[in-house]
Design a protein around this motif. Structure first.
Motif, PDB file in Angstrom:
ATOM      1  N   THR A 134     -13.773   4.645 -23.901  1.00 10.70           N
ATOM      2  CA  THR A 134     -14.149   4.393 -25.295  1.00 10.70           C
ATOM      3  C   THR A 134     -15.612   4.016 -25.466  1.00 10.70           C
ATOM      4  O   THR A 134     -16.175   4.181 -26.551  1.00 10.70           O
ATOM      5  CB  THR A 134     -13.292   3.271 -25.897  1.00 10.70           C
ATOM      6  N   GLY A 135     -16.225   3.492 -24.421  1.00  4.98           N
ATOM      7  CA  GLY A 135     -17.600   3.033 -24.531  1.00  4.98           C
ATOM      8  C   GLY A 135     -17.741   1.743 -25.311  1.00  4.98           C
ATOM      9  O   GLY A 135     -18.857   1.327 -25.636  1.00  4.98           O
ATOM     10  N   GLU A 136     -16.611   1.090 -25.592  1.00  4.79           N
ATOM     11  CA  GLU A 136     -16.620  -0.179 -26.316  1.00  4.79           C
ATOM     12  C   GLU A 136     -16.408  -1.323 -25.345  1.00  4.79           C
ATOM     13  O   GLU A 136     -15.900  -1.140 -24.234  1.00  4.79           O
ATOM     14  CB  GLU A 136     -15.515  -0.199 -27.385  1.00  4.79           C
ATOM     15  N   ASN A 137     -16.774  -2.539 -25.769  1.00  9.18           N
ATOM     16  CA  ASN A 137     -16.567  -3.697 -24.895  1.00  9.18           C
ATOM     17  C   ASN A 137     -15.763  -4.807 -25.558  1.00  9.18           C
ATOM     18  O   ASN A 137     -15.547  -5.859 -24.964  1.00  9.18           O
ATOM     19  CB  ASN A 137     -17.895  -4.258 -24.391  1.00  9.18           C
ATOM     20  N   LYS A 138     -15.305  -4.579 -26.795  1.00 11.66           N
ATOM     21  CA  LYS A 138     -14.439  -5.528 -27.482  1.00 11.66           C
ATOM     22  C   LYS A 138     -13.047  -4.935 -27.578  1.00 11.66           C
ATOM     23  O   LYS A 138     -12.888  -3.764 -27.967  1.00 11.66           O
ATOM     24  CB  LYS A 138     -14.973  -5.844 -28.883  1.00 11.66           C
TER      25      LYS A 138
END
Length: 232
Positions: free
Chosen positions: A218-222
């Motif tokens: 996803t390339g997200e960190n949350k």
């Protein structure tokens, strides 16, 4: 350690679990998440033997839980809302749990000390705040040094300091290679704890992946953004 094979569960005409299959192993800290009514609680209660499985089966250490109650000694369970005899005090409740368990070779009272509950042992359950009840439930879940921990909304009602104490305890048990399953609606509470995400919706498992894979995909960190992006 836990293998769930094709279980389905209905309450009346409502199908709550729809042919669920999943494996959960030692050395995992799993976020079992999803909206209200997704089937999380029913799945947990099925593992605990509180909801009988009619279709499919659940195995722990390759043994079916059907007709077997001893496997529960391997599990520490922290309910979202702990219900205890209101006329008993905290110390009596702890002693009661020890008496019910009977033969216990390893007692872990570190949370009792961490939460300073010994100083409150004479307080009756009827007088306790919701947060203090949560502390009692947490202490009981970890008390017998279980191989599996199932924690339902564990930080709900806890003050920030107590929440950190509990999270540090979870990390400590995770480091010992135990299987930990956590449900929570506060996704930010889970980000530093979990290794895997199981997301349920309408009785189905929509996501089952390691946190590291989801971060990469996803390339997200949350965690909230990760789930949102993975679902779409």
């Amino acid at each position: 350690m836990i293998r769930i094979e094709n279980i389905s569960k209905s309450f009346g005409k409502q199908e709550v679990l729809k042919n669920i299959s999943v494996k959960m192993s030692s050395n995992e800290c799993i976020a079992l998440i999803g909206p209200n009514g997704s089937g999380k609680t029913t799945l947990i209660k099925s593992i605990l033997g509180m909801v009988p499985v009619v279709k499919g089966r659940i195995l722990i250490d390759n043994k079916s839980i059907e007709g077997n109650y001893h496997y529960r000694e391997m599990i520490g369970y922290m309910p979202q809302i702990g219900r205890y005899p209101e006329n008993m005090n905290i110390g009596q409740v702890i002693r009661l749990m020890k008496d019910i368990r009977g033969n216990h070779t390893s007692i872990d009272e570190s949370l009792i000390d961490g939460f300073h509950l010994r100083e409150m042992f004479e307080k009756k359950m009827s007088t306790l705040s919701g947060g203090t009840r949560q502390k009692v439930s947490a202490c009981i879940a970890f008390l017998f040094n279980p191989y599996v921990l199932i924690l339902d909304e564990p930080t709900a009602g806890l003050d920030p300091l107590s929440s950190e104490i509990l999270k540090n305890k979870i990390l400590s048990e995770k480091a010992k290679g135990k299987l930990i399953i956590i449900t929570s609606h506060v996704l930010s509470e889970l980000e530093d704890l979990i290794t895997r995400v199981i997301y349920m919706q309408e009785g189905n498992i929509r996501i089952d992946a390691s946190l590291s894979d989801l971060l990469q995909q996803t390339g997200e960190n949350k965690l909230g953004k990760i789930i949102s992006k993975a679902l779409n």
